[in-house]
Design an enzyme around this catalytic site. Structure first.
Site, PDB file in Angstrom:
ATOM      1  N   GLY A 120    -158.996 -32.877 -43.784  1.00 52.80           N
ATOM      2  CA  GLY A 120    -157.609 -32.811 -42.818  1.00 52.80           C
ATOM      3  C   GLY A 120    -157.515 -33.775 -41.921  1.00 52.80           C
ATOM      4  O   GLY A 120    -158.065 -34.952 -42.231  1.00 52.80           O
ATOM      5  N   CYS A 121    -156.854 -33.833 -40.743  1.00 54.48           N
ATOM      6  CA  CYS A 121    -156.547 -34.802 -39.636  1.00 54.48           C
ATOM      7  C   CYS A 121    -157.674 -34.741 -38.781  1.00 54.48           C
ATOM      8  O   CYS A 121    -157.560 -34.442 -37.497  1.00 54.48           O
ATOM      9  CB  CYS A 121    -155.278 -34.585 -39.140  1.00 54.48           C
ATOM     10  SG  CYS A 121    -154.063 -34.625 -40.100  1.00 54.48           S
ATOM     11  N   ILE A 122    -158.983 -34.854 -39.049  1.00 52.31           N
ATOM     12  CA  ILE A 122    -160.143 -34.552 -38.295  1.00 52.31           C
ATOM     13  C   ILE A 122    -160.991 -35.534 -38.452  1.00 52.31           C
ATOM     14  O   ILE A 122    -160.804 -36.438 -39.401  1.00 52.31           O
ATOM     15  CB  ILE A 122    -160.927 -33.200 -38.661  1.00 52.31           C
ATOM     16  CG1 ILE A 122    -161.318 -33.151 -39.894  1.00 52.31           C
ATOM     17  CG2 ILE A 122    -159.956 -32.049 -38.190  1.00 52.31           C
ATOM     18  CD1 ILE A 122    -162.279 -32.247 -40.187  1.00 52.31           C
TER      19      ILE A 122
END
Lengths: 248, 515, 110
Positions: free
Chosen positions: C108-110
């Site tokens: 994800g956006c991590i």
């Protein structure tokens, strides 16, 4: 013989130019734009979009923000060319439209500006490494073509005058299907020949940027996606029975 | 990864001399067969991939006016050549937008135009070979689809549209990108990019409720699946998981609490992000957007509000009505959807939030405009609201705010370097290099104005900066969420202590952001 | 890629995350950690063990806050913060510790 060849070529070039361009414009107009993708901030009204496009076409607004030299050369070339083209209407109208006479004094000198702009643009293709990298043979040839047209035109205007009365009789003859002989002046023949080539290649080349700019979704869309549902026909089919609201 | 570990910040924004092939060997991991098949794409490169690719290309040309016009319209003026952060950071000429576009354009010309069929050399038309496909895979994954080039193009030609189309073609011949496609599979199955199931979501949110109560003494709720709530909050799942994202989520919760509105998250649509935009798939994008619609219907909410996520806001603002509308079942008094910043600023302007700006006095802030918000969406009723509204919030909750250089903000903003499906470790090199223009601009305000922290409203930007800033000698905790600042400043009714005596972890007042 | 341990082969993906998470054992964790230039201190083991427990219950790695809180309980306030976790796992507690714990990489956006 020469006059016949040129006359036929002129009709052919006109046909290809008009039909080819009309085909392309129709293609652009009928291809759907499935999503709202104006580059924002974008106008929120139709009239705002007209103003945005006007600024792009008349002042090259985005190019101005991007690169001042390219903007200067490009703008000078395009608007000089516009004046030159308008000036040339005098060879196709009888009596000459009054406003074409107004353009005439500017149009005469615009030829130099046009040539200067073209040479500067061509210079960039050699001198700026990035622009040199992206320039292909057709990019150079297109400039050569336009430089040839401008150069030969200026030659006739300022160096080796051609028989302008006979030329006008020829061009009016083309329009009225009452063919007249074309003066066999080599510079004129080069000039006209190159113009023919330009008309032939226009609908198949990057010159399509001219109509294209009006159809560019990032510039011609209204920024109102929350207020108005935008839906392309092929996308509406994916909605099943839920679909409503129109596309633009 | 060692050779780019010590990067120098380029002080003058110099346009680099070309280094041909500098980045040709960098490409992301290819999606595994199961990642592909979860999205209905072929598991691996199909045998007749050339034919299939040309077929798909032809189909896209018929479906998208943008693609059609952009393929024809370029005059090679060079206006875009120095506008891409990846070019500025790598000097690879194919990272110039026009050259990136030409990778697809040369195939377009060869197979779809008269000139390219009969005079290929003249117009730079080429056959679709394996080399071309590999070039596509490499360089269309070195584009973050940030649209900066489109702003400066005299015809608005948008490389994002072209790289989306290229990725769509590659997906359809079986060469997808692992990062995006694996994640999309998780969204379809579980509801978010992380693959965070409902019990874990609930556990995480309960933990946050405890934290807020410990900090403020006020019982602030983060409800999930609460039927009949007024507002559905759709936020990137990184807000549940990562720092500084989670501090932003706490900020939203405090704002909702103080506004006295009922709100809920949805475990079914527990993701604002829509990576289908990155891979250019309308169908996938619709499928993800429909989850949000379904959640809103099932929970019978009246409004939808999006949290801080850049590309999600583009999809939400610009596309959601198209993809999953019409939203006539929601309260027509509010735009669908709304951005959390629109919501918060409205409350601030009405004077409904009790704010103590001094809570952020240990920071001097600057604001990073996220590319998708800046160039692909709007906030509020007037163009440019996407720039003014977040800044108005920052100014309302902080005393020290400075903007970066004018040609690096608003619609000219530089991408963080991690957008467009590039936020993956296998692309770290391009991520670090692509961040250099933003880092340069940041460094300038650090030196001239003592800026200590940069604010962002995008999950990707936040993660990207916390990862790459250390490479430029800037601490990873120097990137903060906008609603984290709101959270610091807001004084809830009944909050313990008038002075904010407890600072959050990221508010370290140690050395400033420079090395 | 794959890990070799005591004559057995353990399949891993391109980035070194185990394909079969049930194949994990403590010796393998040490081996993966060596690959990452990490020495498995007692504190590092606390993190890895917590990740595995959490994963068992929730089928996902814990959020950073959840992890720091748990470590705070176990090891005290001076270690229950992300700064300390980054000291243990410089490439990020979520991604690097998950790899050592044999868990899938968080996405994800991590």
């Amino acid at each position: 013989m020469l006059s016949t060849i040129f006359a036929v070529l002129f009709y052919l070039a006109t046909a290809i130019f008009v039909v080819g361009l009309a085909y392309r414009i129709r293609l652009y107009a009928t291809t759907p734009a499935p999503l709202k993708i104006p580059t924002t901030p974008a106008p929120v009204t139709r009239s705002g979009v007209v103003a945005r496009l006007f600024r792009e076409v008349a002042f090259f607004e985005s190019l101005f923000n991007s690169n001042k030299w390219t903007w200067l050369f490009g703008w000078v070339f395009h608007f000089a060319m516009l004046l030159v083209v308008l000036r040339h209407l005098r060879y196709f109208t009888e009596p000459v439209w009054f406003w074409v006479n107004w353009v005439q004094p500017f149009g005469k000198y615009a030829g130099f500006a046009m040539l200067a702009g073209l040479l500067a643009l061509w210079g960039r293709r050699f001198l700026v490494e990035r622009v040199r990298y992206i320039s292909g043979p057709s990019d150079h040839l297109m400039l050569v073509l336009l430089i040839g047209i401008a150069g030969s035109g200026l030659m006739m205007k300022y160096v080796a005058h051609t028989d302008i009365v006979a030329l006008k009789a020829f061009s009016l003859g083309l329009i009225h299907f009452n063919w007249q002989p074309l003066p066999a002046d080599p510079v004129l023949l080069v000039h006209l020949g190159l113009v023919l080539v330009l008309a032939f290649v226009f609908p198949f080349s990057k010159l399509l940027h001219a109509p294209g700019v009006f159809f560019s979704p990032s510039r011609n869309q209204v920024d109102n996606p929350r207020e108005k549902r935008h839906l392309a026909p092929w996308a509406a089919a994916l909605d099943g029975d839920r679909s409503q609201g129109g596309s633009e | 990864m060692a050779d780019f570990d010590t990067l120098k910040i380029n002080p003058l924004f110099e346009i680099p001399a070309l280094e041909k092939g500098a980045m040709k060997d960098l490409s992301p991991f290819v999606a595994a067969p199961n990642h592909q098949e979860d999205l209905g794409f072929p598991g691996e490169l199909v045998d007749d991939w050339q034919t299939k690719a040309i077929e798909k290309f032809g189909e896209l040309l018929k479906k998208s006016r943008a693609l059609r016009v952009y393929m024809d319209g370029c005059v090679k003026c060079g206006a875009c050549t120095d506008k891409c952060h990846y070019f500025l950071g790598t000097a690879d000429p194919i990272n110039m937008p026009v050259a990136r576009q030409d990778l697809l354009r040369k195939i377009y010309r060869r197979y779809f135009t008269f000139a390219g069929k009969y005079f290929p050399k003249l117009v730079g038309a080429e056959d679709l070979t394996r080399e071309v496909l590999d070039e596509w895979y490499s360089y269309y994954h070195q584009c973050s689809q940030c649209r900066r080039c489109s702003v400066f193009c005299p015809y608005g030609l948008d490389t994002a549209e072209i790289s989306m189309a290229a990725r769509e073609i590659m997906d359809h011949v079986g060469k997808g990108q692992k990062y995006c496609n694996e994640i999309l599979g998780k969204v379809h199955k579980i509801g978010n990019n992380l693959g965070l199931p409902e019990p874990a979501l609930i556990d995480t949110l309960e933990g946050l409720e405890e934290d807020i109560e410990e900090e403020t003494g006020v019982e602030v709720k983060l409800p999930v699946n609460q039927k009949g709530a007024d507002i559905l909050l759709v936020t990137p799942s990184a807000d549940f998981f990562a720092e500084p994202h989670v501090d932003g989520l706490i900020g939203y919760a405090k704002v909702f609490h103080q506004a006295g509105v009922s709100w809920t998250l949805s475990s079914y649509a527990s993701e604002a992000a829509n990576f289908a935009m990155f891979i250019g798939s309308y169908e996938q994008m619709k499928k993800v957007a429909e989850r949000i619609r379904k959640a809103a219907e099932d929970l019978a909410v009246k409004r939808i509000i999006f949290g801080e996520c850049g590309h999600a806001w583009r999809v939400a603002y610009s596309f959601m009505n198209t993809l999953a509308g019409p939203f006539d079942f929601l309260d027509p008094a509010y735009p669908v959807p709304q951005h959390i910043c629109e919501f918060t600023l409205d409350l601030i302007e009405k004077g409904e939030l009790n704010l103590d700006k001094s809570a952020n006095d240990h920071m001097t802030l600057t604001f990073h405009d996220s590319c998708n918000v800046a160039r692909g969406s709007r906030m509020g009723p007037t163009p440019g609201g996407q720039f003014e509204i977040p800044r108005a919030i920052v100014r309302a909750v902080c005393n020290n705010f400075v903007d970066m250089a004018a040609d690096t903000i608003h619609e000219s903003t530089f991408c963080c370097g991690g957008g467009g499906g590039l936020l993956t470790d296998d692309l770290m090199e391009i991520r670090v290099k692509g961040a250099s223009p933003r880092m340069t601009a940041l460094q300038e305000v650090v030196e001239e104005h003592g800026v200590t922290h940069m604010v962002a409203i995008c999950a990707i930007c936040k993660s990207q900066f916390s990862k790459v800033m250390p490479k430029y000698g800037i601490g990873m905790d120097r990137i903060v969420s906008l609603h984290q600042l709101v959270s610091n400043a807001i004084i809830l009714d009944g909050q313990i202590g008038t002075e904010p005596d407890e600072e959050t972890e990221t508010d370290t007042s140690e050395d400033v952001a420079t090395a | 890629m794959a890990y070799e341990l005591n004559g057995k082969t353990f399949e891993a993906d391109e980035e070194g995350y185990l394909v079969d998470i049930s194949a994990w054992n403590e010796d393998l964790a040490v081996l993966i950690a060596e690959d990452e230039n990490i020495e498995m201190s007692d504190d590092a083991w606390e993190v890895v063990n917590f990740l595995r427990e959490y994963y068992e219950e929730y089928q996902i790695a814990p959020a950073v806050r959840v992890l720091t809180k748990a470590i705070k309980k176990k090891l005290g306030a001076d270690k229950g913060n992300s700064k300390y976790l980054y000291e243990l796992f410089p490439y990020g507690p979520a991604k690097q510790a998950c790899k050592i714990a044999g868990l899938p990489k968080p996405t994800g956006c991590i």
